[in-house]
Design a protein around this motif. Structure first.
Motif, PDB file in Angstrom:
ATOM      1  N   SER A  42       4.128  -1.778  -3.959  1.00  0.00           N
ATOM      2  CA  SER A  42       5.504  -2.093  -3.581  1.00  0.00           C
ATOM      3  C   SER A  42       5.828  -1.626  -2.168  1.00  0.00           C
ATOM      4  O   SER A  42       6.472  -2.345  -1.392  1.00  0.00           O
ATOM      5  CB  SER A  42       6.483  -1.470  -4.579  1.00  0.00           C
ATOM      6  OG  SER A  42       7.799  -1.939  -4.363  1.00  0.00           O
ATOM      7  N   ARG A  43       5.358  -0.415  -1.800  1.00  0.00           N
ATOM      8  CA  ARG A  43       5.617   0.090  -0.453  1.00  0.00           C
ATOM      9  C   ARG A  43       4.876  -0.731   0.598  1.00  0.00           C
ATOM     10  O   ARG A  43       5.413  -1.004   1.680  1.00  0.00           O
ATOM     11  CB  ARG A  43       5.201   1.553  -0.360  1.00  0.00           C
ATOM     12  CG  ARG A  43       6.138   2.503  -1.092  1.00  0.00           C
ATOM     13  CD  ARG A  43       5.663   3.938  -0.978  1.00  0.00           C
ATOM     14  NE  ARG A  43       6.578   4.858  -1.664  1.00  0.00           N
ATOM     15  CZ  ARG A  43       6.340   6.145  -1.827  1.00  0.00           C
ATOM     16  NH1 ARG A  43       5.224   6.671  -1.345  1.00  0.00           N
ATOM     17  NH2 ARG A  43       7.205   6.920  -2.459  1.00  0.00           N
ATOM     18  N   GLN A  46       6.743  -4.085   0.970  1.00  0.00           N
ATOM     19  CA  GLN A  46       7.974  -3.934   1.749  1.00  0.00           C
ATOM     20  C   GLN A  46       7.684  -3.671   3.219  1.00  0.00           C
ATOM     21  O   GLN A  46       8.397  -4.168   4.093  1.00  0.00           O
ATOM     22  CB  GLN A  46       8.823  -2.795   1.169  1.00  0.00           C
ATOM     23  CG  GLN A  46      10.194  -2.678   1.829  1.00  0.00           C
ATOM     24  CD  GLN A  46      11.118  -1.721   1.095  1.00  0.00           C
ATOM     25  OE1 GLN A  46      10.697  -1.025   0.169  1.00  0.00           O
ATOM     26  NE2 GLN A  46      12.373  -1.674   1.496  1.00  0.00           N
ATOM     27  N   GLU A  51      11.024  -6.551   2.585  1.00  0.00           N
ATOM     28  CA  GLU A  51      11.714  -6.621   1.300  1.00  0.00           C
ATOM     29  C   GLU A  51      10.805  -6.076   0.208  1.00  0.00           C
ATOM     30  O   GLU A  51       9.576  -6.147   0.316  1.00  0.00           O
ATOM     31  CB  GLU A  51      12.056  -8.074   0.939  1.00  0.00           C
ATOM     32  CG  GLU A  51      12.939  -8.807   1.927  1.00  0.00           C
ATOM     33  CD  GLU A  51      13.085 -10.270   1.569  1.00  0.00           C
ATOM     34  OE1 GLU A  51      14.111 -10.642   0.982  1.00  0.00           O
ATOM     35  OE2 GLU A  51      12.168 -11.049   1.877  1.00  0.00           O
ATOM     36  N   THR A  52      11.395  -5.552  -0.858  1.00  0.00           N
ATOM     37  CA  THR A  52      10.587  -5.223  -2.023  1.00  0.00           C
ATOM     38  C   THR A  52      10.186  -6.527  -2.709  1.00  0.00           C
ATOM     39  O   THR A  52      10.811  -7.580  -2.487  1.00  0.00           O
ATOM     40  CB  THR A  52      11.361  -4.355  -3.025  1.00  0.00           C
ATOM     41  OG1 THR A  52      12.395  -5.152  -3.618  1.00  0.00           O
ATOM     42  CG2 THR A  52      11.975  -3.125  -2.348  1.00  0.00           C
TER      43      THR A  52
END
Length: 304
Positions: A42-43, A46, A51-52
């Motif tokens: 997820s990091r 992003q 964006e996530t």
């Protein structure tokens, strides 16, 4: 380069999301597609996209819904479910938060604009239908300066390699020249340009009328054999088979938008068709001469 490998993996995830936008997604599923650890995916996502994963999924669903509201006749509830929302209240709340107006108001305002655009100069641009005996396909006789032909075709799957750009692109001919130069520099040593049978294409993943301009996605493409291997930031996808309106134009760089505006604002409202929800693209059957482009604008269609 390591950064290019990261972009390639994240693009794979975005392509998967785009093709399955009405599905439920889990973080584990998306991380597995990216081949990154689920603890860091997820990091990384992003960091690459701004964006996530679930922010991007929500935005794409809402932008797809807005495009269907403009160009289609499905009910708002049908559009909501088609775009992956499980209830109409959830869709309505998110739509109003994103676009600052209700879906009903958005449709009414943009439908009225389409009617104004489609009836302007109607007397000189009303298409008439005929059947082409040679290709057995439906064609239109029209009076539009830059248009050579327009017909409904069944296109096959078209495998392509691509280089993707995220951000504004309209009217930026230098951007597309730079992207294609980079794609050709990758493809040349691999022999993908040797036989001369290739075509170039540009895929537009988002509706410019509704999408955040800073997040617009476009992919410059080269047709390739199905078994072609990719590396670095070069990705591979298939332009999906199906029914398309194929409109051929001969235009200067600054006239592309006029061609798209005519197709969407004047031809569609009189055609008996509406855009389907697959990606639209431009195919280039030959090299431009003196910055004059011959282009087939391909938009997926279904009956009204």
């Amino acid at each position: 380069m390591i950064h290019n490998e990261y972009k390639y993996r994240i693009n794979n995830v975005i392509d998967h999301i785009e093709k399955n936008l009405d599905n439920d997604f889990s973080l584990n599923e998306l991380a597995k597609i990216s081949n990154f650890s689920k603890f860091h995916f997820s990091r990384i996502f992003q960091g690459i996209t701004g964006e996530t994963p679930f922010q991007l999924i929500l935005r794409l669903r809402l932008e797809k819904a807005a495009s269907l509201l403009i160009h289609g006749n499905d009910s708002i509830s049908d559009i909501a479910y088609k775009c992956g929302f499980k209830s109409l209240p959830v869709f309505s709340k998110n739509f109003k938060s994103h676009f600052n107006e209700s879906a009903t108001s958005f449709r009414r305002k943009n439908s009225n604009l389409n009617k104004v655009n489609s009836t302007k100069d109607k007397a000189t641009e009303t298409p008439s239908i005929y059947i082409c005996n040679q290709t057995k396909s439906i064609k239109w006789k029209i009076d539009m300066k830059n248009n050579e032909s327009i017909e409904i075709k069944e296109l096959p799957n078209i495998p392509v390699v691509y280089l993707r750009h995220i951000g504004p692109y309209q009217g930026n001919a230098e951007l597309f020249e730079r992207l294609f130069s980079k794609l050709f520099a990758w493809a040349g040593p691999k022999g993908l340009l040797d036989n001369g049978d290739f075509q170039t294409a540009i895929v537009y993943h988002d509706d410019v009328n509704v999408a955040d301009k800073s997040k617009l996605r476009t992919s410059v493409c080269l047709t390739v054999p199905e078994n072609t291997k990719v590396d670095g930031e070069i990705g591979k996808m298939v332009l999906e088979k199906g029914k398309y309106v194929v409109a051929r134009f001969t235009v200067k760089a600054e006239e592309f938008q006029n061609a798209w505006d005519w197709l969407m604002g004047k031809w569609f409202p009189t055609s008996g068709y509406q855009p389907d929800d697959r990606a639209c693209f431009e195919l280039y059957p030959e090299e431009p001469e003196n910055r004059i482009f011959k282009v087939d604008i391909c938009v997926p269609v279904r009956k009204l």
